[in-house]
Design a protein around this motif. Sequence first.
Motif, PDB file in Angstrom:
ATOM      1  N   GLN A   1       0.858  -1.233  -0.054  1.00 53.42           N
ATOM      2  CA  GLN A   1       0.057  -0.062  -0.053  1.00 53.42           C
ATOM      3  C   GLN A   1       0.946   1.195  -0.222  1.00 53.42           C
ATOM      4  OE1 GLN A   1      -2.658   0.184   3.566  1.00 53.42           O
ATOM      5  NE2 GLN A   1      -3.263   1.971   2.606  1.00 53.42           N
ATOM      6  N   VAL A   2       0.437   2.157  -0.817  1.00 50.15           N
ATOM      7  CA  VAL A   2       1.344   3.435  -0.670  1.00 50.15           C
ATOM      8  C   VAL A   2       0.865   4.185   0.002  1.00 50.15           C
ATOM      9  CG1 VAL A   2       1.932   5.162  -2.732  1.00 50.15           C
ATOM     10  CG2 VAL A   2       1.773   3.116  -3.500  1.00 50.15           C
ATOM     11  N   GLN A   3       1.848   4.857   0.805  1.00 49.03           N
ATOM     12  CA  GLN A   3       1.301   5.782   1.595  1.00 49.03           C
ATOM     13  C   GLN A   3       2.352   7.084   1.986  1.00 49.03           C
ATOM     14  OE1 GLN A   3       0.830   3.856   5.655  1.00 49.03           O
ATOM     15  NE2 GLN A   3      -1.205   4.718   5.578  1.00 49.03           N
ATOM     16  N   LEU A   4       1.672   8.387   2.040  1.00 53.69           N
ATOM     17  CA  LEU A   4       2.487   9.358   2.187  1.00 53.69           C
ATOM     18  C   LEU A   4       2.002   9.864   3.407  1.00 53.69           C
ATOM     19  CD1 LEU A   4       2.542  11.319  -1.321  1.00 53.69           C
ATOM     20  CD2 LEU A   4       4.316  10.018  -0.282  1.00 53.69           C
ATOM     21  N   VAL A   5       2.781  10.187   4.600  1.00 51.54           N
ATOM     22  CA  VAL A   5       2.535  10.499   5.560  1.00 51.54           C
ATOM     23  C   VAL A   5       3.302  11.938   6.202  1.00 51.54           C
ATOM     24  CG1 VAL A   5       2.255   9.985   8.018  1.00 51.54           C
ATOM     25  CG2 VAL A   5       2.129   8.280   6.306  1.00 51.54           C
ATOM     26  N   GLU A   6       2.523  12.974   6.502  1.00 51.41           N
ATOM     27  CA  GLU A   6       3.090  14.273   6.932  1.00 51.41           C
ATOM     28  C   GLU A   6       3.027  14.371   8.329  1.00 51.41           C
ATOM     29  OE1 GLU A   6       0.076  15.091   3.518  1.00 51.41           O
ATOM     30  OE2 GLU A   6       0.128  13.877   5.094  1.00 51.41           O
ATOM     31  N   SER A   7       4.152  14.792   8.829  1.00 46.61           N
ATOM     32  CA  SER A   7       4.318  15.265  10.183  1.00 46.61           C
ATOM     33  C   SER A   7       4.977  16.429  10.383  1.00 46.61           C
ATOM     34  CB  SER A   7       5.067  14.182  10.909  1.00 46.61           C
ATOM     35  OG  SER A   7       6.438  14.257  10.042  1.00 46.61           O
ATOM     36  N   GLY A   8       4.983  17.083  11.520  1.00 45.89           N
ATOM     37  CA  GLY A   8       5.656  18.292  12.029  1.00 45.89           C
ATOM     38  C   GLY A   8       4.683  19.504  12.085  1.00 45.89           C
ATOM     39  N   GLY A   9       3.423  19.506  11.768  1.00 45.77           N
ATOM     40  CA  GLY A   9       2.516  20.459  12.026  1.00 45.77           C
ATOM     41  C   GLY A   9       2.362  20.773  13.617  1.00 45.77           C
ATOM     42  N   GLY A  10       1.538  21.959  13.690  1.00 50.87           N
ATOM     43  CA  GLY A  10       1.414  22.190  15.142  1.00 50.87           C
ATOM     44  C   GLY A  10       0.900  23.806  15.119  1.00 50.87           C
ATOM     45  N   LEU A  11       0.822  24.099  16.494  1.00 48.84           N
ATOM     46  CA  LEU A  11       0.720  25.667  16.762  1.00 48.84           C
ATOM     47  C   LEU A  11       1.897  26.449  17.132  1.00 48.84           C
ATOM     48  CD1 LEU A  11      -1.481  27.628  17.505  1.00 48.84           C
ATOM     49  CD2 LEU A  11      -1.315  26.759  19.995  1.00 48.84           C
ATOM     50  N   VAL A  12       2.270  27.582  16.434  1.00 46.04           N
ATOM     51  CA  VAL A  12       3.226  28.361  16.459  1.00 46.04           C
ATOM     52  C   VAL A  12       2.760  29.810  16.286  1.00 46.04           C
ATOM     53  CG1 VAL A  12       3.506  28.400  14.022  1.00 46.04           C
ATOM     54  CG2 VAL A  12       5.521  28.772  15.507  1.00 46.04           C
TER      55      VAL A  12
END
Length: 125
Positions: free
Chosen positions: A1-12
Amino acid sequence: QVQLVESGGGLVQAGGSLRLSCAASGRTFSTYHRGWFRQAPGKEREFVAAISWDGRMTDYVDSLKGRFTISRDNAKNTVYLQMNSLKPEDTAVYHCAARGGRFPATQGPSTYNYWGQGTQVTVSS
């Protein structure tokens, strides 16, 4: 299964920085161009930046040049988006994407074949 997973977002806070990551799994994307898009509530998904498969060429929406930087590490199958001097209007869900074909190409989302679910970035004033 092909997946792209984002991370690093948040409140700034406004003026701050964030670094988003997008890791690919299920196949190697080393020969695919990668892009970042964002979508704010009630607005269409808009192009942010793209990088060629080998990292030699980049493309940015004019309004973000100088503040955002896209990069990639093919050994890690990961693309990054460094965001500096963030503003409240940068608040959106940020999605990464992948595609083949020529580079650069139209900045529209329809040219991309693979998408991540997105990561929320919220910039407070």
